[in-house]
Scaffold this motif. Structure first.
Motif, short mmCIF file in Angstrom:
data_model
loop_
_atom_site.label_atom_id
_atom_site.label_comp_id
_atom_site.label_asym_id
_atom_site.label_seq_id
_atom_site.Cartn_x
_atom_site.Cartn_y
_atom_site.Cartn_z
N GLY A 18 0.77 -1.23 0.00
CA GLY A 18 0.00 0.00 0.00
C GLY A 18 0.80 1.28 0.00
N ALA A 19 2.11 1.22 -0.10
CA ALA A 19 2.94 2.43 -0.12
C ALA A 19 2.78 3.16 -1.44
CB ALA A 19 4.40 2.08 0.11
N ARG A 20 2.72 4.48 -1.39
CA ARG A 20 2.72 5.31 -2.60
C ARG A 20 4.17 5.62 -2.97
NH1 ARG A 20 -1.09 5.38 -6.17
NH2 ARG A 20 -0.98 7.63 -6.62
N ILE A 21 4.52 5.27 -4.19
CA ILE A 21 5.89 5.42 -4.68
C ILE A 21 5.93 6.56 -5.69
CG2 ILE A 21 7.83 4.23 -5.77
CD1 ILE A 21 6.86 3.06 -3.05
N HIS A 22 6.97 7.38 -5.58
CA HIS A 22 7.14 8.54 -6.46
C HIS A 22 8.29 8.31 -7.42
CE1 HIS A 22 9.20 12.42 -7.41
NE2 HIS A 22 7.98 12.71 -7.81
N ALA A 23 8.12 8.78 -8.64
CA ALA A 23 9.20 8.78 -9.63
C ALA A 23 9.08 10.02 -10.49
CB ALA A 23 9.13 7.53 -10.50
N LYS A 24 10.21 10.53 -10.92
CA LYS A 24 10.21 11.57 -11.95
C LYS A 24 10.04 10.90 -13.31
CE LYS A 24 13.06 15.04 -9.59
NZ LYS A 24 13.30 14.36 -8.29
N TYR A 25 9.21 11.51 -14.14
CA TYR A 25 8.94 10.95 -15.46
C TYR A 25 9.06 12.08 -16.48
CZ TYR A 25 6.06 9.13 -19.34
OH TYR A 25 5.58 8.75 -20.56
N ILE A 26 9.97 11.91 -17.43
CA ILE A 26 10.19 12.91 -18.48
C ILE A 26 10.06 12.20 -19.83
CG2 ILE A 26 11.67 14.76 -19.31
CD1 ILE A 26 13.30 14.56 -16.79
#
Length: 319
Positions: A66-74
């Motif tokens: 259930g963790a929200r994971i962040h990534a940069k997306y270009i």
């Protein structure tokens, strides 16, 4: 070059010391099934960072537990689709870095996905929920609980999930996706390509998280590996459970995942690396069965390796 580890002729045949659990494959097959059952709830938020030739987003998804994971997306807006992509992973305790250091690949027509690891320096969650020590260190997070609670199990799965998300983007060609990273990022690159075997090319630079027992026996449980020493001093001061400890760490030892890789591998090692000893890196490299190339830097340690970034870019351009 002064030797503190094995000589090169022994490194090229070294097979590692840390034990591999008997149910290792079943463990990771079960983990992958759990990951695939998660509703990722992907969200794209336009970033405040802008460049004329690309669209920049903060990407969020739900990982295991259930963790929200962040990534940069270009994604480039000046090339035809579908186009190639790379997923990038950062060093221990850090984050995905600035947008600008991803633009070389974007300018060449790659989409770039750069993940923040759970509970480290970026925007991804560590939702916890485990028994035992949580004071210091992610290697030992969950070591006193069921093996499924090991934090790096979840982080390894996050890498594969992000790669799968990238491959399912309509602008990305799923047959032309690569992975790269340095140190912890190098380890996560290997884990990603092992758990998402559609990764076609991967570049791993002096990977961390390999052959923990070898690190311990070399008296190098310091710096990045200091939590191993802290764990024994606090929770097993007489090493009554040493065998079980290293066996459980074997579930999150990248050398045991390496044989699953199917994509082409480029790897770099510094033979003077006292942070991630060369033998621990060779333990992983020597188990890779796919096409592979190793770049050796005899006088360099855990630091910038001159010329390697250029070599890596030329390698990824073949996507």
């Amino acid at each position: 070059m002064p030797l503190f580890d094995l000589s090169l002729d022994k490194l090229v045949t070294y097979e590692g010391r840390n034990p591999r659990p008997d149910d290792f494959d079943a463990y990771w097959d079960r983990a992958i099934a759990e990951m695939r059952a998660v509703d990722a709830q992907i969200e794209l938020r336009p970033s405040q960072f802008h460049v004329p030739y690309a669209d920049c987003f903060d990407l969020y998804f739900t990982g295991v537990g259930g963790a929200r994971i962040h990534a940069k997306y270009i994604r480039p807006n000046h090339v035809k689709t579908p186009h190639p992509a790379v997923v990038q992973f950062h060093g221990y305790s850090n984050n995905s870095g600035d947008w600008t250091n991803k633009l070389a690949y974007v300018s060449l027509g790659f989409s770039v996905f750069a993940m923040d690891c759970r509970g480290q320096g970026g925007g991804s969650e560590d939702v916890g929920g485990i028994k035992g020590n949580t004071l210091n260190g992610h290697i030992i997070r969950g070591l006193d609980d069921h093996p499924d609670q090991l934090l790096f199990r979840q982080i390894f799965l996050d890498t594969a999930q992000l790669a799968s998300i990238a491959m399912n983007m309509p602008e990305v060609d799923p047959e032309r996706v690569g992975a790269m990273g340095v140190s912890q990022g190098g380890a996560l690159t290997i884990a990603c390509a092992a758990l998402e075997p559609r990764i076609k090319r991967l570049s791993s630079v002096y990977p961390f998280l390999s052959d923990y027992q070898r690190v311990w026996e070399m008296d190098l449980a310091k710096d990045a590996y200091v939590e191993l020493k802290d764990y024994f001093r606090k929770f097993d001061p007489q090493h009554k459970h040493e065998k079980e400890t290293f066996l459980k760490l074997g579930y999150i030892d990248i050398q045991h995942l390496a044989e699953r890789i199917q994509g082409e591998v480029l790897m770099a090692v510094g033979l003077s690396d006292t942070i991630c000893p060369p033998s621990t890196q060779f333990a992983a490299y020597n188990k890779i069965k796919a096409n592979k190339q190793l770049e050796i830097f005899p006088d360099f340690g855990h630091e910038h390796l001159p010329g390697y970034d250029d070599r890596q870019l030329q390698f990824m351009l073949k996507l």
